[in-house]
Design a protein around this motif. Structure first.
Motif, PDB file in Angstrom:
ATOM      1  N   TYR A   1       0.837  -1.202   0.000  1.00 22.30           N
ATOM      2  CA  TYR A   1       0.000   0.000   0.000  1.00 22.30           C
ATOM      3  C   TYR A   1       0.874   1.256   0.000  1.00 22.30           C
ATOM      4  CZ  TYR A   1      -4.053   2.912   1.354  1.00 22.30           C
ATOM      5  OH  TYR A   1      -5.060   3.846   1.409  1.00 22.30           O
ATOM      6  N   GLY A   2       1.915   1.251   0.820  1.00 17.29           N
ATOM      7  CA  GLY A   2       2.829   2.384   0.859  1.00 17.29           C
ATOM      8  C   GLY A   2       3.530   2.591  -0.471  1.00 17.29           C
ATOM      9  N   MET A   3       3.942   1.512  -1.109  1.00 21.13           N
ATOM     10  CA  MET A   3       4.557   1.605  -2.435  1.00 21.13           C
ATOM     11  C   MET A   3       3.589   2.229  -3.435  1.00 21.13           C
ATOM     12  SD  MET A   3       6.481  -2.070  -2.899  1.00 21.13           S
ATOM     13  CE  MET A   3       6.937  -2.994  -1.444  1.00 21.13           C
ATOM     14  N   ALA A   4       2.342   1.759  -3.414  1.00 20.09           N
ATOM     15  CA  ALA A   4       1.333   2.276  -4.340  1.00 20.09           C
ATOM     16  C   ALA A   4       1.103   3.767  -4.120  1.00 20.09           C
ATOM     17  CB  ALA A   4       0.026   1.504  -4.176  1.00 20.09           C
TER      18      ALA A   4
ATOM     19  N   THR B   1      -6.824   1.614  -6.711  1.00 23.05           N
ATOM     20  CA  THR B   1      -5.682   0.721  -6.501  1.00 23.05           C
ATOM     21  C   THR B   1      -5.574   0.327  -5.028  1.00 23.05           C
ATOM     22  OG1 THR B   1      -4.505   1.897  -8.250  1.00 23.05           O
ATOM     23  CG2 THR B   1      -3.188   0.468  -6.833  1.00 23.05           C
ATOM     24  N   LYS B   2      -5.690   1.328  -4.159  1.00 23.25           N
ATOM     25  CA  LYS B   2      -5.519   1.078  -2.723  1.00 23.25           C
ATOM     26  C   LYS B   2      -6.634   0.194  -2.172  1.00 23.25           C
ATOM     27  CE  LYS B   2      -3.141   5.497  -2.225  1.00 23.25           C
ATOM     28  NZ  LYS B   2      -3.267   6.895  -1.769  1.00 23.25           N
ATOM     29  N   ALA B   3      -7.864   0.448  -2.625  1.00 21.37           N
ATOM     30  CA  ALA B   3      -8.986  -0.391  -2.184  1.00 21.37           C
ATOM     31  C   ALA B   3      -8.803  -1.824  -2.668  1.00 21.37           C
ATOM     32  CB  ALA B   3     -10.306   0.179  -2.689  1.00 21.37           C
ATOM     33  N   SER B   4      -8.284  -1.968  -3.877  1.00 15.47           N
ATOM     34  CA  SER B   4      -8.047  -3.314  -4.422  1.00 15.47           C
ATOM     35  C   SER B   4      -6.980  -4.044  -3.627  1.00 15.47           C
ATOM     36  CB  SER B   4      -7.632  -3.220  -5.900  1.00 15.47           C
ATOM     37  OG  SER B   4      -8.661  -2.635  -6.671  1.00 15.47           O
ATOM     38  N   LEU B   5      -5.921  -3.316  -3.236  1.00  9.53           N
ATOM     39  CA  LEU B   5      -4.860  -3.933  -2.439  1.00  9.53           C
ATOM     40  C   LEU B   5      -5.385  -4.413  -1.092  1.00  9.53           C
ATOM     41  CD1 LEU B   5      -1.729  -1.661  -3.031  1.00  9.53           C
ATOM     42  CD2 LEU B   5      -1.878  -4.123  -3.465  1.00  9.53           C
ATOM     43  N   ILE B   6      -6.184  -3.576  -0.424  1.00  6.23           N
ATOM     44  CA  ILE B   6      -6.737  -3.972   0.870  1.00  6.23           C
ATOM     45  C   ILE B   6      -7.641  -5.191   0.715  1.00  6.23           C
ATOM     46  CG2 ILE B   6      -8.380  -3.287   2.670  1.00  6.23           C
ATOM     47  CD1 ILE B   6      -7.165  -0.496   2.597  1.00  6.23           C
ATOM     48  N   THR B   7      -8.506  -5.161  -0.297  1.00  8.27           N
ATOM     49  CA  THR B   7      -9.483  -6.247  -0.471  1.00  8.27           C
ATOM     50  C   THR B   7      -8.810  -7.556  -0.845  1.00  8.27           C
ATOM     51  OG1 THR B   7     -11.059  -4.575  -1.210  1.00  8.27           O
ATOM     52  CG2 THR B   7     -11.637  -6.869  -1.590  1.00  8.27           C
TER      53      THR B   7
ATOM     54  N   VAL C   1      -6.783  -2.168   7.556  1.00 11.64           N
ATOM     55  CA  VAL C   1      -7.105  -0.815   7.114  1.00 11.64           C
ATOM     56  C   VAL C   1      -6.240   0.220   7.831  1.00 11.64           C
ATOM     57  CG1 VAL C   1      -8.900   0.968   7.116  1.00 11.64           C
ATOM     58  CG2 VAL C   1      -9.458  -1.356   6.396  1.00 11.64           C
ATOM     59  N   ALA C   2      -6.113   0.084   9.147  1.00 12.17           N
ATOM     60  CA  ALA C   2      -5.323   1.056   9.913  1.00 12.17           C
ATOM     61  C   ALA C   2      -3.863   1.051   9.480  1.00 12.17           C
ATOM     62  CB  ALA C   2      -5.435   0.756  11.406  1.00 12.17           C
ATOM     63  N   THR C   3      -3.288  -0.124   9.329  1.00 10.08           N
ATOM     64  CA  THR C   3      -1.869  -0.228   9.014  1.00 10.08           C
ATOM     65  C   THR C   3      -1.570   0.207   7.588  1.00 10.08           C
ATOM     66  OG1 THR C   3      -1.739  -2.070  10.573  1.00 10.08           O
ATOM     67  CG2 THR C   3       0.140  -1.758   9.136  1.00 10.08           C
ATOM     68  N   CYS C   4      -2.477  -0.089   6.673  1.00 14.66           N
ATOM     69  CA  CYS C   4      -2.278   0.325   5.286  1.00 14.66           C
ATOM     70  C   CYS C   4      -2.405   1.839   5.131  1.00 14.66           C
ATOM     71  CB  CYS C   4      -3.298  -0.362   4.371  1.00 14.66           C
ATOM     72  SG  CYS C   4      -2.919  -2.076   3.979  1.00 14.66           S
ATOM     73  N   SER C   5      -3.429   2.409   5.725  1.00 14.72           N
ATOM     74  CA  SER C   5      -3.791   3.788   5.395  1.00 14.72           C
ATOM     75  C   SER C   5      -3.115   4.856   6.238  1.00 14.72           C
ATOM     76  CB  SER C   5      -5.308   3.960   5.505  1.00 14.72           C
ATOM     77  OG  SER C   5      -5.762   3.690   6.824  1.00 14.72           O
ATOM     78  N   SER C   6      -2.583   4.515   7.399  1.00 16.78           N
ATOM     79  CA  SER C   6      -2.070   5.542   8.299  1.00 16.78           C
ATOM     80  C   SER C   6      -0.599   5.874   8.059  1.00 16.78           C
ATOM     81  CB  SER C   6      -2.224   5.102   9.762  1.00 16.78           C
ATOM     82  OG  SER C   6      -1.648   6.077  10.617  1.00 16.78           O
TER      83      SER C   6
ATOM     84  N   ASN D   1       5.165   0.250   8.474  1.00 15.87           N
ATOM     85  CA  ASN D   1       5.202  -0.507   7.226  1.00 15.87           C
ATOM     86  C   ASN D   1       4.722   0.329   6.056  1.00 15.87           C
ATOM     87  OD1 ASN D   1       5.946  -3.490   7.999  1.00 15.87           O
ATOM     88  ND2 ASN D   1       4.591  -2.750   9.599  1.00 15.87           N
ATOM     89  N   HIS D   2       3.674   1.117   6.263  1.00  8.17           N
ATOM     90  CA  HIS D   2       3.202   2.052   5.228  1.00  8.17           C
ATOM     91  C   HIS D   2       4.334   2.991   4.832  1.00  8.17           C
ATOM     92  CE1 HIS D   2       0.249   5.126   3.572  1.00  8.17           C
ATOM     93  NE2 HIS D   2       1.327   5.864   3.798  1.00  8.17           N
ATOM     94  N   THR D   3       4.992   3.597   5.829  1.00  5.39           N
ATOM     95  CA  THR D   3       6.058   4.567   5.567  1.00  5.39           C
ATOM     96  C   THR D   3       7.245   3.909   4.875  1.00  5.39           C
ATOM     97  OG1 THR D   3       5.374   5.821   7.510  1.00  5.39           O
ATOM     98  CG2 THR D   3       7.572   6.259   6.653  1.00  5.39           C
TER      99      THR D   3
END
Length: 326
Positions: free
Chosen positions: A193-196, A205-211, A241-246, A251-253
């Motif tokens: 998610y962070g790469m995207a 794209t981000k919603a697809s990655l989470i799903t 959701v929290a880890t991907c989006s925040s 890991n996101h960073t």
């Protein structure tokens, strides 16, 4: 509390505010002294004042003496080595609570399995905590929920009572496997998610990655014996959701740095923190292969992190996979 990182420190604050006397163990005495004398841990959780009921020491035996609940909050890949030294000091029949989210390299074991094996304790003594629990937000007393999972309902409920606060609502579960798999794999998906995000990709794209990330997490969990419904809850979708989006997520960073074309070493220098997904993606990939589980996002994250594949190439490979039903 064995470990004085951000999450261990935030959790010590939770326990003290819920009414417990908490002794933290820090490897470095200056960190322990700052917690003990100034009630701060600026290196891990800057700007947060810890309650008077929190103290600290660099003496492991003193930290765990007579403790009913022993919380383990160290980087997942260091747990086995640390616990081999700590095990002789653990009080008999104490409940061992894992605050860690990872899969061990080499053995592909979950953290609770490492605890059982290394400390030589019955699995019923081990409880795991998982959920959307970013340490700075919890420390700022922003409302959140978490899951306390254990095979012994009494121990899980004891931990639940020990952490219940107006800003933290704990739920119990008996699905240790599901909670641990959800907590480990979400770190890997957050890297993607962070790469995207860094590559300028949008919300589709981000919603697809989470799903799709949730789908492969569930596949692996079910193959290992988890309840599929766990992944629709706090320890699955919530944590993902929290880890991907925040931006608070390590890991996101870390993923953002990789998405900007930095090497693993450059990203590590820039973040100065442990991104559990970087190492766990290798172990999760091996675990998936051993059980015949397809995890395409995890595979590509591993290739970017450890084989030097360009993230843009990884996206093309994901999008070019064989068509199939959802």
């Amino acid at each position: 509390m064995l470990g004085a990182g951000a999450w261990g420190t935030a959790f010590a604050k939770i326990l003290a505010e819920a009414g417990a006397d908490v002794t933290m163990w820090a490897r470095r005495e200056p960190v322990a002294a700052a917690i003990r004398e100034g009630h701060v841990n600026e290196g891990s959780l800057p700007g947060v004042k810890l309650p008077a009921r929190v103290t600290a020491t660099s003496d492991l035996a003193a930290a765990v003496a007579d403790a009913e609940l022993v919380f383990l909050a160290v980087p997942s890949q260091t747990l086995r080595g640390n616990l081999a030294d700590w095990a002789p000091h653990l009080p008999p029949d104490s409940t061992l609570i894992s605050l860690m989210k990872g899969i061990e390299l080499g053995t592909t074991k979950r953290m609770s399995q490492v605890i059982v094996e290394t400390a030589r304790v019955d699995p019923s003594r081990v409880v795991v905590v998982s959920g959307p629990n970013l340490a700075p937000e919890i420390a700022a007393e922003q409302p959140a929920a978490t899951v306390i999972a254990g095979t012994d309902p009494g121990r899980a409920q004891q931990v639940q009572q020990a952490v219940a606060l107006p800003y933290l609502r704990p739920y119990t579960s008996d699905d240790v496997i599901g909670c641990e798999i959800g907590g480990a794999v979400k770190n890997v998906i957050a890297l993607a998610y962070g790469m995207a995000s860094a590559m300028g990709m949008g919300d589709n794209t981000k919603a697809s990655l989470i799903t799709r990330g949730l789908a492969e997490t569930t596949r692996l969990g079910v193959a290992l014996g988890a309840d599929p419904m766990t992944f629709a809850g706090l320890a699955g979708l919530g944590d993902l959701v929290a880890t991907c989006s925040s931006p608070l997520s390590r890991n996101h960073t870390f993923g953002e740095h990789l998405g900007r074309g930095e090497s693993l070493e450059e990203a590590q220098r820039a973040t100065k923190q442990t991104a559990e997904g970087v190492k766990s993606c290798l172990a999760i990939r091996d675990l998936a292969r051993a059980h015949g589980v397809e995890m395409p996002i995890t595979e590509q994250v591993e290739r970017v992190c450890h084989e030097g594949v360009d993230p843009r190439v990884a996206v093309k490979l994901l999008m070019g996979r064989e068509m199939k039903p959802e």
